[in-house]
Design a protein around this motif. Structure first.
Motif, PDB file in Angstrom:
ATOM      1  N   GLY A  15       0.808  -1.212   0.000  1.00  0.00           N
ATOM      2  CA  GLY A  15       0.000   0.000   0.000  1.00  0.00           C
ATOM      3  C   GLY A  15       0.840   1.261   0.000  1.00  0.00           C
ATOM      4  N   GLY A  16       1.926   1.237   0.747  1.00  0.00           N
ATOM      5  CA  GLY A  16       2.829   2.389   0.764  1.00  0.00           C
ATOM      6  C   GLY A  16       3.486   2.610  -0.580  1.00  0.00           C
ATOM      7  N   HIS A  17       3.829   1.510  -1.238  1.00  0.00           N
ATOM      8  CA  HIS A  17       4.390   1.585  -2.591  1.00  0.00           C
ATOM      9  C   HIS A  17       3.382   2.233  -3.541  1.00  0.00           C
ATOM     10  CE1 HIS A  17       5.813  -0.930  -6.327  1.00  0.00           C
ATOM     11  NE2 HIS A  17       6.034   0.360  -6.488  1.00  0.00           N
ATOM     12  N   ALA A  18       2.129   1.756  -3.481  1.00  0.00           N
ATOM     13  CA  ALA A  18       1.085   2.304  -4.353  1.00  0.00           C
ATOM     14  C   ALA A  18       0.868   3.793  -4.096  1.00  0.00           C
ATOM     15  CB  ALA A  18      -0.218   1.538  -4.137  1.00  0.00           C
ATOM     16  N   PHE A  19       0.827   4.164  -2.836  1.00  0.00           N
ATOM     17  CA  PHE A  19       0.609   5.571  -2.479  1.00  0.00           C
ATOM     18  C   PHE A  19       1.749   6.446  -3.002  1.00  0.00           C
ATOM     19  CE2 PHE A  19       0.867   9.261   0.341  1.00  0.00           C
ATOM     20  CZ  PHE A  19      -0.453   9.708   0.313  1.00  0.00           C
ATOM     21  N   GLY A  20       2.975   5.956  -2.875  1.00  0.00           N
ATOM     22  CA  GLY A  20       4.125   6.711  -3.370  1.00  0.00           C
ATOM     23  C   GLY A  20       4.093   6.899  -4.875  1.00  0.00           C
ATOM     24  N   VAL A  21       3.695   5.841  -5.602  1.00  0.00           N
ATOM     25  CA  VAL A  21       3.582   5.954  -7.059  1.00  0.00           C
ATOM     26  C   VAL A  21       2.496   6.971  -7.418  1.00  0.00           C
ATOM     27  CG1 VAL A  21       3.092   4.740  -9.214  1.00  0.00           C
ATOM     28  CG2 VAL A  21       4.390   3.587  -7.419  1.00  0.00           C
ATOM     29  N   ALA A  22       1.364   6.909  -6.706  1.00  0.00           N
ATOM     30  CA  ALA A  22       0.266   7.847  -6.969  1.00  0.00           C
ATOM     31  C   ALA A  22       0.722   9.288  -6.787  1.00  0.00           C
ATOM     32  CB  ALA A  22      -0.909   7.538  -6.044  1.00  0.00           C
ATOM     33  N   GLU A  23       1.443   9.552  -5.713  1.00  0.00           N
ATOM     34  CA  GLU A  23       1.934  10.914  -5.456  1.00  0.00           C
ATOM     35  C   GLU A  23       2.815  11.410  -6.596  1.00  0.00           C
ATOM     36  OE1 GLU A  23       2.322  11.965  -0.778  1.00  0.00           O
ATOM     37  OE2 GLU A  23       3.874  10.640  -1.579  1.00  0.00           O
ATOM     38  N   LYS A  24       3.731  10.583  -7.032  1.00  0.00           N
ATOM     39  CA  LYS A  24       4.668  11.000  -8.080  1.00  0.00           C
ATOM     40  C   LYS A  24       3.959  11.189  -9.418  1.00  0.00           C
ATOM     41  CE  LYS A  24       8.321  11.208  -5.565  1.00  0.00           C
ATOM     42  NZ  LYS A  24       8.961  12.524  -5.307  1.00  0.00           N
ATOM     43  N   LEU A  25       2.996  10.317  -9.721  1.00  0.00           N
ATOM     44  CA  LEU A  25       2.265  10.464 -10.985  1.00  0.00           C
ATOM     45  C   LEU A  25       1.429  11.741 -10.983  1.00  0.00           C
ATOM     46  CD1 LEU A  25       1.092   6.808 -11.710  1.00  0.00           C
ATOM     47  CD2 LEU A  25       2.958   8.059 -12.804  1.00  0.00           C
ATOM     48  N   ARG A  26       0.825  12.071  -9.838  1.00  0.00           N
ATOM     49  CA  ARG A  26       0.054  13.315  -9.752  1.00  0.00           C
ATOM     50  C   ARG A  26       0.939  14.526 -10.025  1.00  0.00           C
ATOM     51  NH1 ARG A  26      -2.741  11.351  -4.231  1.00  0.00           N
ATOM     52  NH2 ARG A  26      -4.558  10.261  -5.081  1.00  0.00           N
ATOM     53  N   GLU A  27       2.165  14.475  -9.514  1.00  0.00           N
ATOM     54  CA  GLU A  27       3.107  15.574  -9.752  1.00  0.00           C
ATOM     55  C   GLU A  27       3.434  15.711 -11.237  1.00  0.00           C
ATOM     56  OE1 GLU A  27       6.530  14.793  -7.351  1.00  0.00           O
ATOM     57  OE2 GLU A  27       5.416  14.895  -5.459  1.00  0.00           O
ATOM     58  N   ASN A  28       3.197  14.629 -11.992  1.00  0.00           N
ATOM     59  CA  ASN A  28       3.499  14.629 -13.425  1.00  0.00           C
ATOM     60  C   ASN A  28       2.233  14.672 -14.288  1.00  0.00           C
ATOM     61  OD1 ASN A  28       6.635  13.982 -14.117  1.00  0.00           O
ATOM     62  ND2 ASN A  28       6.080  13.229 -12.075  1.00  0.00           N
ATOM     63  N   GLY A  29       1.157  15.192 -13.714  1.00  0.00           N
ATOM     64  CA  GLY A  29      -0.041  15.459 -14.500  1.00  0.00           C
ATOM     65  C   GLY A  29      -1.067  14.355 -14.591  1.00  0.00           C
ATOM     66  N   PHE A  30      -0.862  13.222 -13.909  1.00  0.00           N
ATOM     67  CA  PHE A  30      -1.831  12.139 -13.910  1.00  0.00           C
ATOM     68  C   PHE A  30      -2.914  12.410 -12.861  1.00  0.00           C
ATOM     69  CE2 PHE A  30       1.879  10.333 -15.828  1.00  0.00           C
ATOM     70  CZ  PHE A  30       1.477   9.283 -16.626  1.00  0.00           C
ATOM     71  N   ASP A  31      -4.130  11.964 -13.142  1.00  0.00           N
ATOM     72  CA  ASP A  31      -5.242  12.050 -12.198  1.00  0.00           C
ATOM     73  C   ASP A  31      -5.409  10.668 -11.572  1.00  0.00           C
ATOM     74  OD1 ASP A  31      -7.578  12.348 -10.803  1.00  0.00           O
ATOM     75  OD2 ASP A  31      -8.842  12.772 -12.543  1.00  0.00           O
ATOM     76  N   VAL A  32      -4.914  10.506 -10.339  1.00  0.00           N
ATOM     77  CA  VAL A  32      -4.925   9.193  -9.691  1.00  0.00           C
ATOM     78  C   VAL A  32      -5.845   9.226  -8.469  1.00  0.00           C
ATOM     79  CG1 VAL A  32      -3.560   7.331  -8.691  1.00  0.00           C
ATOM     80  CG2 VAL A  32      -2.533   8.820 -10.420  1.00  0.00           C
ATOM     81  N   LYS A  33      -6.846   8.342  -8.483  1.00  0.00           N
ATOM     82  CA  LYS A  33      -7.782   8.210  -7.364  1.00  0.00           C
ATOM     83  C   LYS A  33      -7.447   6.935  -6.602  1.00  0.00           C
ATOM     84  CE  LYS A  33     -12.734   7.450  -6.440  1.00  0.00           C
ATOM     85  NZ  LYS A  33     -14.073   7.292  -7.069  1.00  0.00           N
ATOM     86  N   LEU A  34      -7.550   6.985  -5.275  1.00  0.00           N
ATOM     87  CA  LEU A  34      -7.260   5.827  -4.440  1.00  0.00           C
ATOM     88  C   LEU A  34      -8.556   5.216  -3.912  1.00  0.00           C
ATOM     89  CD1 LEU A  34      -4.333   7.275  -2.274  1.00  0.00           C
ATOM     90  CD2 LEU A  34      -4.182   6.112  -4.473  1.00  0.00           C
ATOM     91  N   MET A  35      -8.722   3.905  -4.086  1.00  0.00           N
ATOM     92  CA  MET A  35      -9.842   3.180  -3.476  1.00  0.00           C
ATOM     93  C   MET A  35      -9.280   2.244  -2.418  1.00  0.00           C
ATOM     94  SD  MET A  35     -12.542   0.351  -4.986  1.00  0.00           S
ATOM     95  CE  MET A  35     -13.610   1.424  -5.940  1.00  0.00           C
ATOM     96  N   GLN A  36      -9.522   2.577  -1.162  1.00  0.00           N
ATOM     97  CA  GLN A  36      -9.087   1.716  -0.068  1.00  0.00           C
ATOM     98  C   GLN A  36     -10.259   0.847   0.354  1.00  0.00           C
ATOM     99  OE1 GLN A  36      -7.182   3.739   3.161  1.00  0.00           O
ATOM    100  NE2 GLN A  36      -6.976   1.914   4.412  1.00  0.00           N
ATOM    101  N   VAL A  37     -10.020  -0.451   0.488  1.00  0.00           N
ATOM    102  CA  VAL A  37     -11.090  -1.401   0.789  1.00  0.00           C
ATOM    103  C   VAL A  37     -10.857  -2.023   2.160  1.00  0.00           C
ATOM    104  CG1 VAL A  37     -12.277  -3.485   0.018  1.00  0.00           C
ATOM    105  CG2 VAL A  37     -11.341  -1.900  -1.671  1.00  0.00           C
TER     106      VAL A  37
END
Length: 315
Positions: A15-37
């Motif tokens: 999960g920490g890996h996924a969150f870190g990737v999401a943060e970096k992609l957002r900084e590069n213009g990606f729209d990343v939504k997180l679904m925690q289950v």
């Protein structure tokens, strides 16, 4: 580019890996939504409840995505119900082997018979482990894209300065059979230092303890590549680890750490005590390890690979 990430949590481990990737992609213009289950925290109910709760959540998610990325095998069941052009599944270990070790025969039988079908729910498979990549190719004929998990060097600025604790030995990870925690606990009386266990701490608290320690111990019976090893390398903390999974790809014996066989308590005792006693040699290995991790596993090195992966997949 709109992407949905699915994970049981977004701190520590996968999960920490996924969150870190999401943060970096957002900084590069990606729209990343997180679904925690959520899930029911009882053995043999965790994954079924996760799949059920997640599927219900997905069914009521009316959004359409360019891609949905499931970050572990149970998340693939949830991913099935998401509307997306492309579906991605990341696997951080050989799932059936993990289940065989940790769960009942009945659960293992179900997973062994359905593993290939679940993996084929994805349009593309990724892993941060070369050994997992190789095993699934040989076992099921499936191809995985290798995407290493980076460390975020900026986050380490949040870790406070700490006083080194003489001969402190630290374990960082889940308190689970495959991690070999029981082996470390059994040999504690023969270790010339105090052992602390960071099994249920925030990342910041775990890294603060790691930074104060004299050696990180990774006594795993099975692994892909623990993030804690890379983190110890970056903090220049000597590492003692077993030669399972991808660990030998980063821990070169007597060069970047001490490498021992799994399930070998005496070798573990000898390596830990040697690391504590031979401080100059340990410092040399820790310096080599720092050079290795900063050249191979930082976001500066790996972010272009992640951006390229998504752009090629969706264009």
């Amino acid at each position: 580019m709109k992407i949905l990430y699915i994970s049981p949590r977004f701190e520590g481990g996968i999960g920490g890996h996924a969150f870190g990737v999401a943060e970096k992609l957002r900084e590069n213009g990606f729209d990343v939504k997180l679904m925690q289950v959520s899930h029911i925290p009882i053995n043999n109910l965790k994954n079924p409840s996760f799949a059920l709760f997640g599927a219900l959540k997905a069914i009521f998610d009316r959004e359409k995505y360019d891609a949905v990325h499931a970050w572990n095998v149970p998340s693939a069941i949830v991913m099935k119900f998401i509307k997306a052009r492309k579906k991605i599944l990341s696997v951080h270990g050989v799932y059936s082997e993990q289940v065989n070790v940790l769960h009942s025969d009945a659960t293992s039988s179900i997973v062994n018979s359905t593993e290939a079908k679940i993996l084929k729910l994805a349009d593309i498979l990724t892993t941060d482990s070369k050994s997992v990549q190789k095993t699934y190719k040989e076992k099921l004929g499936l191809d995985f894209v290798y995407l290493p998990a980076p460390i975020d060097t900026e986050k380490f600025k949040e870790i406070p300065e700490v006083k080194k604790i003489e001969n402190q030995v630290v374990f960082v990870g889940r308190d689970s059979y495959e991690k070999g925690v029981d082996i470390l606990k059994n040999i504690e009386p023969k270790i010339t230092g105090k052992v602390i266990y960071c099994t249920n701490l925030s990342w910041k608290d775990a890294m603060t303890n790691l930074k104060a320690s004299a050696v990180l111990v990774v006594p795993s019976r099975m692994e892909s590549l623990p993030q804690s090893i890379k983190e110890a390398f970056y903090l220049k903390i000597p590492v003692v680890a077993t030669n399972v999974g991808d660990i030998p790809d980063v821990v070169t014996n007597n060069e970047t750490g001490l490498l021992i066989p799994p399930n070998d308590p005496q070798s573990l005792i000898n390596a830990i005590n040697s690391s504590l006693e031979q401080k100059e040699n340990s410092a040399r290995m820790a310096s080599n390890a720092y050079d290795f991790v900063t050249k191979n596993f930082t976001w500066e090195e790996l972010l272009p690979k992640y951006v390229d992966f998504y752009e090629k997949l969706l264009n």
